[in-house]
Write a protein that holds these residues in place. Sequence first.
Motif, PDB file in Angstrom:
ATOM      1  N   LYS A 293       9.383  11.470 -25.959  1.00 46.87           N
ATOM      2  CA  LYS A 293      10.481  11.629 -26.332  1.00 46.87           C
ATOM      3  C   LYS A 293      11.665   9.764 -27.594  1.00 46.87           C
ATOM      4  O   LYS A 293      12.176   9.996 -28.473  1.00 46.87           O
ATOM      5  CB  LYS A 293      11.598  12.039 -26.017  1.00 46.87           C
ATOM      6  N   ASN A 294      10.906   8.959 -26.482  1.00 46.27           N
ATOM      7  CA  ASN A 294      11.455   7.591 -26.974  1.00 46.27           C
ATOM      8  C   ASN A 294      10.591   6.711 -28.122  1.00 46.27           C
ATOM      9  O   ASN A 294      11.349   6.587 -28.593  1.00 46.27           O
ATOM     10  CB  ASN A 294      11.030   7.049 -25.688  1.00 46.27           C
TER      11      ASN A 294
ATOM     12  N   PRO B  32      11.275  11.771 -31.805  1.00 46.41           N
ATOM     13  CA  PRO B  32      12.508  13.063 -31.573  1.00 46.41           C
ATOM     14  C   PRO B  32      11.511  14.307 -32.503  1.00 46.41           C
ATOM     15  O   PRO B  32      12.297  14.943 -32.286  1.00 46.41           O
ATOM     16  CB  PRO B  32      13.504  13.081 -32.270  1.00 46.41           C
TER      17      PRO B  32
ATOM     18  N   TRP C 176       9.930  16.329 -30.455  1.00 46.52           N
ATOM     19  CA  TRP C 176      10.579  17.792 -29.800  1.00 46.52           C
ATOM     20  C   TRP C 176      12.084  18.453 -29.808  1.00 46.52           C
ATOM     21  O   TRP C 176      12.600  19.429 -29.972  1.00 46.52           O
ATOM     22  CB  TRP C 176       9.936  17.804 -28.249  1.00 46.52           C
ATOM     23  N   ASP C 177      13.116  17.143 -29.533  1.00 46.32           N
ATOM     24  CA  ASP C 177      13.988  17.608 -30.753  1.00 46.32           C
ATOM     25  C   ASP C 177      14.018  18.952 -31.659  1.00 46.32           C
ATOM     26  O   ASP C 177      14.892  19.051 -31.548  1.00 46.32           O
ATOM     27  CB  ASP C 177      14.804  16.718 -30.897  1.00 46.32           C
TER      28      ASP C 177
END
Lengths: 308, 410
Positions: free
Chosen positions: A75-76, A79, A81-82
């Motif tokens: 995620k870092n 993004p 999965w967002d």
Amino acid sequence: MFGRGHFSLGRQSIMKRKKLDGITIFLFLLPALVLFIGILAAPLISSVVNSFYQYKGFGSKTWLGWDNYKRLFDKNQIPFWDSVVHAFILAGFSVFLQLPLALGLALLLGRGIKGERFLLSVNFLPVLISTVVIGQLWLKVFHPEGLVNSLLRVVGYLKEGDKNIQWLGDGQGKLLWACFIPMLWQYVGYHMLLMYAGVKSVPPELREAAKIDGATDWQVDRFVVIPSMKQILKVSVIFAVTGSLKSYDLIRIMATLQTKEASVPSTILMDYMTLRGEYGVASAVAVLLILLCFFFAILISAAFKERD
Amino acid sequence: MKKFLAMLLAIVAVLGLSACGKDDGLTMWCIATKSDSNRHSYEAAIADMEKKYPDTKLNWEAIENETYKQKIKAAVSGNNMPDIFFTWSCAFLGDFVKEDKVYCLDEAYKGFADKLPEKMCKNTTYNGKKYGVPLTMNIVGLFANLDILKEVGYDDVPATYEELIECCNKLVAAGKIPFGCAGKETWCVTEYLESIIEKSIGAKALDDIFMNGATWDNQDVAKAVDIFQEMIKNGYFDPDGISLGNDDVKANFMAGKYAFYMNGTWNCGEFAGKEGFNVKVAEFPVIDSSKAKLGQLIGGPSDTLAVAKSAKDAENTAKYTLELGQLICKYGYLDGCGLPAWTVDYNADSVNALTKSVAEIVAKSDYMVLFGDTAMPADEAGKYLEQVAKVYGGEVDGAGFIAALKAAIR
């Protein structure tokens, strides 16, 4: 001897005919096969291969193994999965809000109400309008000094001296809804038309028989019409879910490719391909997107089969 | 009869296909689409070239910016490049040079050296060899609406940073918005941020970060970012800007909603053409005079033409491209689309006053740092723009900005 020879000649002729039939079938299938390989299979394989490399779109490739996929899961870094969550939210609203609305309209129009044709055309109109035009239209609606904020000022929600609500980008997720609302609105008419065809394909005798038995309009719809159009509902659900996962055009117009608030897998894909020149990452997104679409199409088909 | 018709169709199809591959002049791809402000300069330059070289037909195609980036990369990948192509300087062209797909212009340049200053080729020179023909160049300018400034007691653009802040405070107190900045297009935010960083840490230090691999872990950069965010917090920026695109913000500035607008000098023609619009362009003032000074600008030549290594008669195509580039530059300058990268050896009296004042600023300058997203390779530029957007949205402060870029880029 004659008999055996005759049998052998007959067998040869059958074999020859079978071979000829095979060649004929192959020749007839060839154009479709070439198109399938050229347009679908080859790009798909190429995407799968590219997803394991660092690749700028030209020149040499560097083998990375699963690194591009690992970056998507981190995620870092990206993004991704967002963006998938955003697509799921859109799919949820499509299935539980857009489709029931479309079904309601289709059932209502299918009863042969006054102005049926006119209402059908009006509801289908947004599908015919170019997405670019729709995007520009809704940009004006959600503009800081646009229709929504003006209405909020008229009704007193926004008082004098209050700052405008930033529907198109406040970092708090309003942009996501500003993009989803026109998407849901635009395709209600599309699903309505599909379902309307299903409603109209129900034999009138069935409706009449139910009516004679004392069924109300709602009961006719609930117990006769809706069960008869299960296949169409299945198609609509598949279109709504896979369409949400693949959504791109309206978000591209109303937000930017690098938007985080309203990102969907396709905006991430295009950002990494066109702006950042990271074709490997873009290919990995494409592969996951295809897998997700297949998975949900199969899942929905299975769910409908179960009910059958 | 059927067989005859089938034969005839086949022959026509084959002839049609062979015509596609026929050697029919030079091919060129660029981004000067019909809505592009540079369109006229391309059309005029090509018309001049066709008049001068009637035997050389130039088949040119203009493609929209983002699509173009994909198309040219696909063409490089498939060895299917046009003879002449538009490109951005530094990393974008550098990638193609690395793949040995671009024709070196050193020999052809010799015939144009007196018209094209060596320093203008800096951004398209790789390993000491020239590969690009610069067209017009632009810098970031501080455009000011003098009528609005007059309302708060200023006859001219504030010359120092302290005066600028004082002016902004007076504007806010008078209910005016000092700056407009399009948050939906991150490159517009960089126009402000890069100018503030440059005037805080100095041009050389910023250039080293963008182009020469210096670390982002620089406390002075963090301080400059904090200054930018302080300006936002103090209400110097239009709060609606976060959800506006550049067209909206520019229209607001031209309509008198903002006192200042920091953007590229390609806007000069449009601003100068608006009747009654009392606008002036200036350089952003120095913030830390111990490190930066006036004459240090953001910008430089980036729009470039290059010749494919696979081009027909590459050496002559290179000479043709240099001549064409010179003409595009001339007409672009006359139209107010940018400053000339080439020497002006023609009557330029018709150039608007705003563009001329930019030319004066550039003439006095001694250092130009190319726009960060052009100077850096595409993947690094993407990470940089991501952090710039976060700065404008207030998601990270100066320390967070340098920490994120240090981790993501170098």
